[in-house]
Write an enzyme that holds these catalytic residues in place. Structure first.
Site, PDB file in Angstrom:
ATOM      1  N   ASP A  28      -2.478  -2.475  21.088  1.00 42.39           N
ATOM      2  CA  ASP A  28      -3.294  -2.801  19.902  1.00 42.39           C
ATOM      3  C   ASP A  28      -2.903  -4.157  19.298  1.00 42.39           C
ATOM      4  O   ASP A  28      -3.756  -4.970  18.952  1.00 42.39           O
ATOM      5  CB  ASP A  28      -3.144  -1.712  18.823  1.00 42.39           C
ATOM      6  CG  ASP A  28      -3.990  -0.483  19.124  1.00 42.39           C
ATOM      7  OD1 ASP A  28      -4.986  -0.601  19.867  1.00 42.39           O
ATOM      8  OD2 ASP A  28      -3.659   0.600  18.610  1.00 42.39           O
TER       9      ASP A  28
ATOM     10  N   LYS B  60      -1.909   9.456  19.539  1.00 42.69           N
ATOM     11  CA  LYS B  60      -1.060   8.299  19.860  1.00 42.69           C
ATOM     12  C   LYS B  60       0.432   8.572  19.629  1.00 42.69           C
ATOM     13  O   LYS B  60       1.270   8.099  20.386  1.00 42.69           O
ATOM     14  CB  LYS B  60      -1.496   7.078  19.035  1.00 42.69           C
ATOM     15  CG  LYS B  60      -2.837   6.499  19.468  1.00 42.69           C
ATOM     16  CD  LYS B  60      -3.145   5.230  18.672  1.00 42.69           C
ATOM     17  CE  LYS B  60      -4.497   4.654  19.048  1.00 42.69           C
ATOM     18  NZ  LYS B  60      -4.765   3.368  18.370  1.00 42.69           N
TER      19      LYS B  60
HETATM   20  P1  NDP Z   1      -4.191   5.327   9.152  1.00 45.07           P
HETATM   21  O1  NDP Z   1      -4.857   6.548   8.662  1.00 45.07           O
HETATM   22  O2  NDP Z   1      -2.926   5.436   9.935  1.00 45.07           O
HETATM   23  O3  NDP Z   1      -3.850   4.373   7.882  1.00 45.07           O
HETATM   24  C1  NDP Z   1      -4.823   4.143   6.914  1.00 45.07           C
HETATM   25  C2  NDP Z   1      -4.386   2.988   6.008  1.00 45.07           C
HETATM   26  O4  NDP Z   1      -5.482   2.665   5.146  1.00 45.07           O
HETATM   27  C3  NDP Z   1      -3.210   3.322   5.099  1.00 45.07           C
HETATM   28  O5  NDP Z   1      -2.473   2.156   4.864  1.00 45.07           O
HETATM   29  C4  NDP Z   1      -3.920   3.807   3.817  1.00 45.07           C
HETATM   30  O6  NDP Z   1      -3.154   3.623   2.639  1.00 45.07           O
HETATM   31  C5  NDP Z   1      -5.070   2.842   3.781  1.00 45.07           C
HETATM   32  N1  NDP Z   1      -6.239   3.316   3.030  1.00 45.07           N
HETATM   33  C6  NDP Z   1      -7.078   4.320   3.359  1.00 45.07           C
HETATM   34  N2  NDP Z   1      -8.080   4.431   2.456  1.00 45.07           N
HETATM   35  C7  NDP Z   1      -7.846   3.465   1.525  1.00 45.07           C
HETATM   36  C8  NDP Z   1      -8.520   3.065   0.346  1.00 45.07           C
HETATM   37  N3  NDP Z   1      -9.632   3.689  -0.066  1.00 45.07           N
HETATM   38  N4  NDP Z   1      -8.023   2.043  -0.373  1.00 45.07           N
HETATM   39  C9  NDP Z   1      -6.892   1.400   0.050  1.00 45.07           C
HETATM   40  N5  NDP Z   1      -6.208   1.736   1.156  1.00 45.07           N
HETATM   41  C10 NDP Z   1      -6.680   2.753   1.887  1.00 45.07           C
HETATM   42  O7  NDP Z   1      -5.316   4.518   9.958  1.00 45.07           O
HETATM   43  P2  NDP Z   1      -5.093   3.440  11.112  1.00 45.07           P
HETATM   44  O8  NDP Z   1      -3.953   2.577  10.696  1.00 45.07           O
HETATM   45  O9  NDP Z   1      -5.042   4.114  12.416  1.00 45.07           O
HETATM   46  O10 NDP Z   1      -6.477   2.620  11.080  1.00 45.07           O
HETATM   47  C11 NDP Z   1      -6.766   1.682  10.059  1.00 45.07           C
HETATM   48  C12 NDP Z   1      -8.054   0.933  10.371  1.00 45.07           C
HETATM   49  O11 NDP Z   1      -7.896   0.111  11.542  1.00 45.07           O
HETATM   50  C13 NDP Z   1      -9.264   1.826  10.658  1.00 45.07           C
HETATM   51  O12 NDP Z   1     -10.386   1.252  10.009  1.00 45.07           O
HETATM   52  C14 NDP Z   1      -9.421   1.755  12.153  1.00 45.07           C
HETATM   53  O13 NDP Z   1     -10.767   1.960  12.540  1.00 45.07           O
HETATM   54  C15 NDP Z   1      -8.975   0.334  12.427  1.00 45.07           C
HETATM   55  N6  NDP Z   1      -8.497   0.120  13.810  1.00 45.07           N
HETATM   56  C16 NDP Z   1      -9.193  -0.753  14.598  1.00 45.07           C
HETATM   57  C17 NDP Z   1      -8.786  -1.009  15.880  1.00 45.07           C
HETATM   58  C18 NDP Z   1      -9.571  -1.964  16.731  1.00 45.07           C
HETATM   59  O14 NDP Z   1      -9.341  -2.027  17.941  1.00 45.07           O
HETATM   60  N7  NDP Z   1     -10.470  -2.732  16.166  1.00 45.07           N
HETATM   61  C19 NDP Z   1      -7.596  -0.351  16.472  1.00 45.07           C
HETATM   62  C20 NDP Z   1      -6.908   0.532  15.537  1.00 45.07           C
HETATM   63  C21 NDP Z   1      -7.379   0.755  14.265  1.00 45.07           C
HETATM   64  P3  NDP Z   1      -2.113   4.759   2.147  1.00 45.07           P
HETATM   65  O15 NDP Z   1      -0.881   4.569   2.956  1.00 45.07           O
HETATM   66  O16 NDP Z   1      -1.922   4.434   0.711  1.00 45.07           O
HETATM   67  O17 NDP Z   1      -2.789   6.080   2.376  1.00 45.07           O
END
Ligand code: NDP
Length: 268
Positions: free
Chosen positions: A101, A65
């Site tokens: 999105d 992306k």
């Molecule tokens: P990224 O990898 O870009 O970001 C992940 C985020 O989750 C960060 O804020 C990270 O925090 C946090 N995180 C990860 N693990 C943990 C944990 N164990 N405890 C607390 N915080 C955590 O992922 P995306 O933003 O691309 O995706 C996020 C979610 O959204 C996914 O589940 C994805 O499947 C979903 N999604 C769904 C869509 C839909 O159409 N339904 C579309 C796009 C995404 P930190 O910054 O501290 O690492």
């Protein structure tokens, strides 16, 4: 008209099934939509080849992306704000990059609750959180708070997107007061983890939304239900919503997500 969804991996993508169902609603007989596995170092070449061969558009998924954002020759405002592109429209040699999105999330949320005047909490500060901020702010919530495990990332998003509405950035355990709408944009649910949130932040009629989806409740939805949230919703509707918005960008047609959502929910 040829369309693709490009990612790595891609075999799991439900996008072909969704877009074919949308095309069937309008009897678009020449609409073709396929999955495409791009090599990790071959995304740009593949898109150029597809556009030159007359391809009409593509959805872009992980991990491309941001690369798509850099590749596109023109960007919509929401793609520019998101810093990521999930939809490309090929128009006369121009690659128009869009990000649907946020529109998908907002459209799905609005099927369940209004957002204007609400106290909204966004959990997470990754790509998905960044992509939905502008469309969320356009709904004129009373307040918008971002909480993230790494607070610095939440602060940087708050700084970037604060305008008429000042965004507050916090750590999970520093959250105070109640929120009417809580959106989980972290990937914690993917690993089966609940977030360290106090039950008191869920207001009485709180709508809790997890961007993740699957069969049954996610850990966040369970946590919200136990804290008294009145609606706990998963992200399948967002997936359909972002696809419907991309379909509109390409065809000018507004597909009805309701029957497609019901069929996909039944098949989970
Ligand atoms: P990224 O990898 O870009 O970001 C992940 C985020 O989750 C960060 O804020 C990270 O925090 C946090 N995180 C990860 N693990 C943990 C944990 N164990 N405890 C607390 N915080 C955590 O992922 P995306 O933003 O691309 O995706 C996020 C979610 O959204 C996914 O589940 C994805 O499947 C979903 N999604 C769904 C869509 C839909 O159409 N339904 C579309 C796009 C995404 P930190 O910054 O501290 O690492």
């Amino acid at each position: 008209m040829k369309y693709l969804v490009i990612g790595h991996p891609i075999a799991h993508s439900k996008s072909p099934q969704i877009h074919q169902a949308f095309a069937a609603q309008f009897n678009l007989l020449d609409f073709s939509y396929e999955r495409c596995l791009a090599p990790l170092d071959g995304f740009a070449g593949l898109v150029a080849q597809f556009a030159e061969a007359g391809g009409a558009g593509a959805n872009i998924t992980l991990p491309f992306k941001e690369e798509a954002f850099r590749l596109c020759t023109k960007l919509t405002e929401r793609a520019a704000a998101a810093g990521a592109v999930n939809t490309i429209k090929c128009v006369d040699g121009v690659l128009l990059g869009d990000n649907t999105d946020g529109a998908g999330l907002v459209a799905d949320l609005l099927r369940h609750t209004g957002l204007a005047g609400k106290r909204v909490l966004l959990l997470g500060a990754g790509g998905a959180a960044c992509g939905v901020l502008l469309p969320l702010l356009e709904q004129m919530p009373q307040s918008l708070t971002i909480a993230n495990r790494s607070v610095a990332r939440a602060m940087s998003l708050a700084e970037k997107f604060s305008g008429n509405i000042k965004i507050i950035a916090q750590a999970f355990d520093a959250l105070e007061g109640e929120f009417d709408v809580i959106i989980n944009a972290t990937s914690a649910s993917l690993s089966g983890e609940a977030l360290p949130l106090a039950g008191s932040i869920f207001a009485k009629d709180c709508v809790a939304y997890d961007m993740m989806y699957g069969k049954g409740e996610t850990p966040f939805m369970e946590q919200a239900r136990l804290a008294g949230a009145s609606q706990c919703i998963d992200g399948l509707g967002m997936l359909l919503g972002q696809a419907a918005e991309a379909f509109y960008v390409w065809t000018g047609l507004r597909a009805d997500i309701v029957p497609v959502l019901a069929a996909m929910r039944a098949a989970l």
